[in-house]
Design a protein around this motif. Structure first.
Motif, PDB file in Angstrom:
ATOM      1  N   HIS A 194      54.413  28.444 -59.254  1.00  0.00           N
ATOM      2  CA  HIS A 194      53.728  28.520 -58.038  1.00  0.00           C
ATOM      3  C   HIS A 194      53.715  29.931 -57.562  1.00  0.00           C
ATOM      4  O   HIS A 194      54.529  30.685 -57.746  1.00  0.00           O
ATOM      5  N   ILE A 195      52.665  30.473 -57.229  1.00  0.00           N
ATOM      6  CA  ILE A 195      52.197  31.871 -56.618  1.00  0.00           C
ATOM      7  C   ILE A 195      53.244  32.203 -55.692  1.00  0.00           C
ATOM      8  O   ILE A 195      53.520  33.648 -55.402  1.00  0.00           O
ATOM      9  N   LEU A 196      54.052  31.415 -55.112  1.00  0.00           N
ATOM     10  CA  LEU A 196      54.894  31.890 -54.039  1.00  0.00           C
ATOM     11  C   LEU A 196      56.407  31.753 -54.613  1.00  0.00           C
ATOM     12  O   LEU A 196      57.602  32.114 -53.783  1.00  0.00           O
ATOM     13  N   ASP A 231      47.371  21.330 -55.833  1.00  0.00           N
ATOM     14  CA  ASP A 231      46.865  21.923 -54.609  1.00  0.00           C
ATOM     15  C   ASP A 231      48.141  22.893 -54.174  1.00  0.00           C
ATOM     16  O   ASP A 231      49.267  22.343 -54.156  1.00  0.00           O
ATOM     17  N   GLU A 232      48.014  23.911 -53.952  1.00  0.00           N
ATOM     18  CA  GLU A 232      49.050  25.102 -53.577  1.00  0.00           C
ATOM     19  C   GLU A 232      49.637  24.545 -52.532  1.00  0.00           C
ATOM     20  O   GLU A 232      50.898  24.838 -52.197  1.00  0.00           O
ATOM     21  N   TRP A 233      49.000  24.118 -51.483  1.00  0.00           N
ATOM     22  CA  TRP A 233      49.544  23.818 -50.306  1.00  0.00           C
ATOM     23  C   TRP A 233      50.483  22.639 -50.208  1.00  0.00           C
ATOM     24  O   TRP A 233      51.581  22.392 -49.602  1.00  0.00           O
ATOM     25  N   ALA A 234      49.752  21.357 -51.050  1.00  0.00           N
ATOM     26  CA  ALA A 234      50.697  20.444 -51.006  1.00  0.00           C
ATOM     27  C   ALA A 234      52.015  20.863 -51.777  1.00  0.00           C
ATOM     28  O   ALA A 234      53.195  20.269 -51.419  1.00  0.00           O
ATOM     29  N   ALA A 235      51.953  21.659 -52.903  1.00  0.00           N
ATOM     30  CA  ALA A 235      53.067  21.940 -53.611  1.00  0.00           C
ATOM     31  C   ALA A 235      53.970  22.678 -52.785  1.00  0.00           C
ATOM     32  O   ALA A 235      55.353  22.672 -52.708  1.00  0.00           O
TER      33      ALA A 235
END
Length: 853
Positions: free
Chosen positions: A551-553, A804-808
């Protein structure tokens, strides 16, 4: 019979300290002709390893090894017969006997002694300063200790808001800690920045989630029952819990050896030396941070230390040229992702000095140039945009007049304009010092290209040492080398940046073919240096697009992202953020509209229907983002990726379902395409549209790819662009069926992602392609290069690996920890984010209106 001539005994030289300056002294000594066999050199080192690059010490937190940081080539010591004694520091000097005693008890005789003992970190003598969990930040051993403690910590504090302190704060943040910075001065980087610059730097750092405390010092370190750090109390009466403390409150000259043997030292420390770096004892020299120069200063930067090392080497070898009477203390670096530079007389202390200032709080940019009464450049401060530092610094150091008006250098440049940096580079005289670390002039660099036949920047670096110190001159160095090569008719490299000789397209293929999944590995195998704000986001995009990374974060990926990606939201002019849920094809249910309306009402957000047929919500604070997105995700919404270089929207008209002129179902196709390409990371943003007939209500021909329905099928247009430089898209396919259409779009997008330059939209990419549209059609339609299967597979990987990046993010507590305005007060809104009412909604408050909400 004539007796054989006796060989004179070599001159016994003892060097105490093997840091960066000590290693540079050894190099300078042996670079001088006629020194072979003249010296028997012994080096007494306190640390357990040879000299390494302390300037880039922070990179050790992200995996750079001691070997990669080493400044001592493997064969250097043996080639020159140097006796390096690691872990055995000097403890006493007997000047009458000319011997040095080491910690092991060895007595080493000398004819000449060079003290390069550096400095030691200053730790304020506050209660608890020596508790478990307290650290200094100076050596690789310090880094290892901080990393070990950080693994079991949640919060860290850095005492000191100067250069090293902010670097340490960046390291703690990268390790996943909630981070505080405590600075006794009223602003960060007080020596380098003025009040306005310090305020902007503070705001940008706080926007990243780092808590900043200025005008207060550490008063006490609290400990728990186990004796470990548990809290920090400040001199203003405030405090906060913390698990780890890093002291970075400055350094002091390591001059104890000189004091103990009777050599004069300064009132505030530092071994007194003359212009040849010789102490009061003609047999003893002192260089670097332990020395007090003739101008009364102790220099803590590497460039002055190198200059002192070269001065001492000349004096010891009998060369009467060159003295050290002072040095340039200009600084450029990236602090927590924020570009900061200060050079020359930045504070305008010169009599009659004037300043020209540009400030844009919305863009996070502050620039100030200080000018002399005659128009000469004296110094400056650059924050947020430091591109011109490398060309401005030499002009200030040389007191040269600006080749263009100062205002032209400060104001934003129109797109496509050459700007003032190139003019400054061309205006530099040959005697201007480009690399202050190694005192390399522009003339020396030009000679490396013209006389020594160096045809690349790395070759020029090896020949001149320019750009091998702090690295801040690399852009100017590259510009000079490029100009010289172009003038000579030599092909010029199109590398992504100074750290990679490969283009973005070449790096894409390297990463794909070799299965590289980290920036660190790519840099180690195919790059140089530590990376920069150009290559890090570009490589992060490639890694994310290929789908083999986290993940990008998470981990390293988080440190590579652009500003907006750090919080999965677009930063707005007043420090608030926008929330943009995906609305595929512009189609939304009444329940979806009600959900967005309720969220905007409950959080007091400004709402706007955009040209991309979705609803944007503005005015969210960092700590509100997870709460807002949890409600959106629960209602079935996904990230609209408005913050990333990726697909934005696929706009549509209502098509034949409702419109009496429509000939195909444009809405259904637009939704299918948007869901197919959502989250697709690319060199730049991608916009698309589908129109249900030739009346073109969705404006498909102004998009990166656009589809227009015909009675026989679909027409596909590519390479369109709106904005400042509009371009109509070109017809790639005509009257095609749905499956062929989608397959061709797949290949078009993946071919673009594989071959485009960084930040290149599809419009200039299509125009740049050799063979233009015909070549593009041959590749993606006719498979002329035989890569269609690879392009199809890459798109299939993207579709199969999408999340979905926000769901993850919402599902991971560690990722959510970054979404706070103040790490020491979660849930507390940022008081600097202010709004006023307007037309029954809110808007950002103007400066004179701040605080009225």
């Amino acid at each position: 019979m004539t007796p054989p001539l006796s060989t004179p005994a070599p001159h016994r030289l003892v060097l105490v300290g093997h840091g960066m300056v000590g290693q540079r002294f050894l190099e300078a000594l042996h670079e001088r002709t006629g020194t072979a066999g003249r010296f028997a050199v012994t080096v007494l080192a306190e640390e357990p390893r040879p000299a390494y690059d302390r300037v880039h010490l922070t990179s050790a937190f992200s995996g750079t090894t001691a070997e990669e940081l080493s400044l001592c080539p493997p064969d250097f010591l043996t080639t020159h017969g140097i006796d390096l004694r690691l872990g055995d520091p000097a403890v006493a000097v007997d000047r009458p006997a000319r011997t040095v005693t080491t910690a092991s008890g060895a007595r080493v005789p000398y004819d000449t002694l060079v003290l390069a003992t550096g400095s030691y970190p200053f730790v304020p003598p506050v209660p608890g300063h020596d508790a478990d969990g307290c650290h200094v930040y100076r050596t690789l051993e310090d880094v290892a200790a901080i990393r070990a403690d950080a693994a079991r910590a949640r919060t860290g504090a850095v005492i000191g808001g100067g250069l090293l302190g902010l670097e340490a704060a960046g390291a703690l943040r990268a390790l996943g800690l909630d981070t505080h910075v405590v600075e006794f001065a009223p602003r960060l980087m007080a020596l380098q920045l003025d009040d306005a610059g310090g305020a902007l730097l503070r705001r940008k750092i706080e926007d990243l989630g780092v808590a900043v405390h200025t005008g207060a010092g550490a008063q006490a370190v609290g400990t728990g029952p186990d004796g470990r750090v548990s809290a920090l109390t400040l001199s203003d009466g405030t405090g906060f819990p913390t698990d780890l403390v890093v002291f970075s409150a400055g350094v002091r000259p390591q001059d104890r050896l000189a004091r103990d043997c009777g050599l004069p030292v300064g009132e505030r420390g530092g071994i007194v030396v003359d212009a040849r770096c010789r102490t009061a004892d003609p047999h003893v020299f002192a260089i670097g941070e332990c020395a007090l120069a003739v101008d009364g200063r102790v220099y803590g930067l590497v460039a002055p230390g190198y200059a002192m090392a070269e001065t001492a080497a000349r004096a010891i070898t009998g060369d009467a040229s060159g003295e050290f009477t002072g040095a340039d203390t200009s600084t450029q670096l990236k602090l927590l992702g924020v570009g900061v530079a200060s050079f020359g007389d930045a504070h305008g202390t010169t009599e009659g000095a004037l300043d020209v200032t540009y400030a844009n709080s919305r863009a996070g940019v502050y620039k100030k140039l200080t000018l002399g009464p005659d128009g000469s450049l004296l110094g400056g401060i650059l924050i947020g945009d430091t591109d011109d530092y490398a060309t401005l610094r030499p002009l200030a150091v040389n007191g040269a007049p600006l080749p263009v008006p100062a205002e032209q250098l400060l104001l934003p440049r129109p797109a496509g304009s050459p700007g003032g940096g190139g003019a400054c580079a061309a205006a530099l005289p040959d005697e201007a010092v480009v690399c202050s670390c190694h005192n390399v002039t522009k003339g020396t660099i030009r000679a490396a290209v013209g006389e020594h036949r160096c045809t690349t920047v790395p070759a020029v670096k090896k020949c001149t040492k320019a750009g091998t110190g702090c690295g801040s001159c690399e852009k100017l160095l590259t510009s000079i080398v490029t100009d010289e090569l172009a003038a000579a008719g030599t092909p010029v490299s199109r590398g992504l940046c100074e750290h990679f000789t490969h283009t973005r397209a070449e790096l894409y293929e390297i990463i794909r073919v070799k299965g590289i999944t980290t920036f660190a590995r790519l840099l180690a195998e195919h790059g140089t240096g530590q990376g920069c704000a150009v290559c890090k986001p570009a490589v992060a995009s490639i890694l994310a697009g290929l789908g083999d990374t986290s993940h990008i974060l998470d981990g390293e990926q988080a440190a590579l992202q652009d500003t907006n990606d750090h919080f999965l939201a677009n930063l707005q002019r007043n420090g608030s953020y926008s929330v943009v849920p995906r609305v595929p094809g512009g189609e939304i249910t009444p329940d979806g509209l009600i959900t967005i309306g309720a969220i905007a009402r409950d959080f007091g957000l400004y709402t706007k229907i955009t040209g991309g047929q979705r609803i944007d919500m503005f005015g969210a604070t960092v700590d509100q983002l997870p709460e807002i997105w949890r409600r959106l995700v629960d209602a079935g919404f996904e990230s609209g990726h408005a913050y990333g270089k990726s697909l934005r929207t696929v706009k549509s008209c209502v098509g034949q379902t409702w419109c009496r002129f429509g000939v195909q179902d444009s809405v259904a196709l637009a939704i299918e395409l948007e869901l197919r390409y959502r989250g697709l990371r690319s060199p730049h943003k991608i916009k698309a549209a589908v129109s249900g007939c030739a009346r073109e209500c969705a404006e498909a021909r102004s998009k990166d790819f656009g589809v227009i329905a015909t009675a026989q099928g679909w027409n596909l247009y590519v390479g369109g662009n709106g904005g400042a430089t509009p371009r109509h898209a070109d017809l790639l396919l005509q009257d095609t069926d749905r499956d062929t259409l989608i397959r061709t779009i797949d290949r078009f997008l993946m071919f673009y992602i594989r071959t485009a330059d960084r930040l290149e939209r599809t419009a200039p990419w299509v125009e740049r392609l050799e063979g233009g549209l015909d070549h593009l059609r041959a590749v993606v339609v006719d498979d002329a290069l035989g890569i269609a299967g690879e392009l199809d597979e890459l798109m299939a990987r993207h579709i199969g690996g999408y999340e979905d990046e926000w769901a993850a993010t919402l599902a991971d507590p560690d990722r959510l920890r970054r979404f706070v305005s103040f790490v020491n007060a979660p849930g507390t809104p940022d008081p600097s984010v202010s709004f006023v009412p307007e037309r029954d909604q809110i808007r950002p408050a103007r400066p004179e209106e701040v605080g009225t909400r």
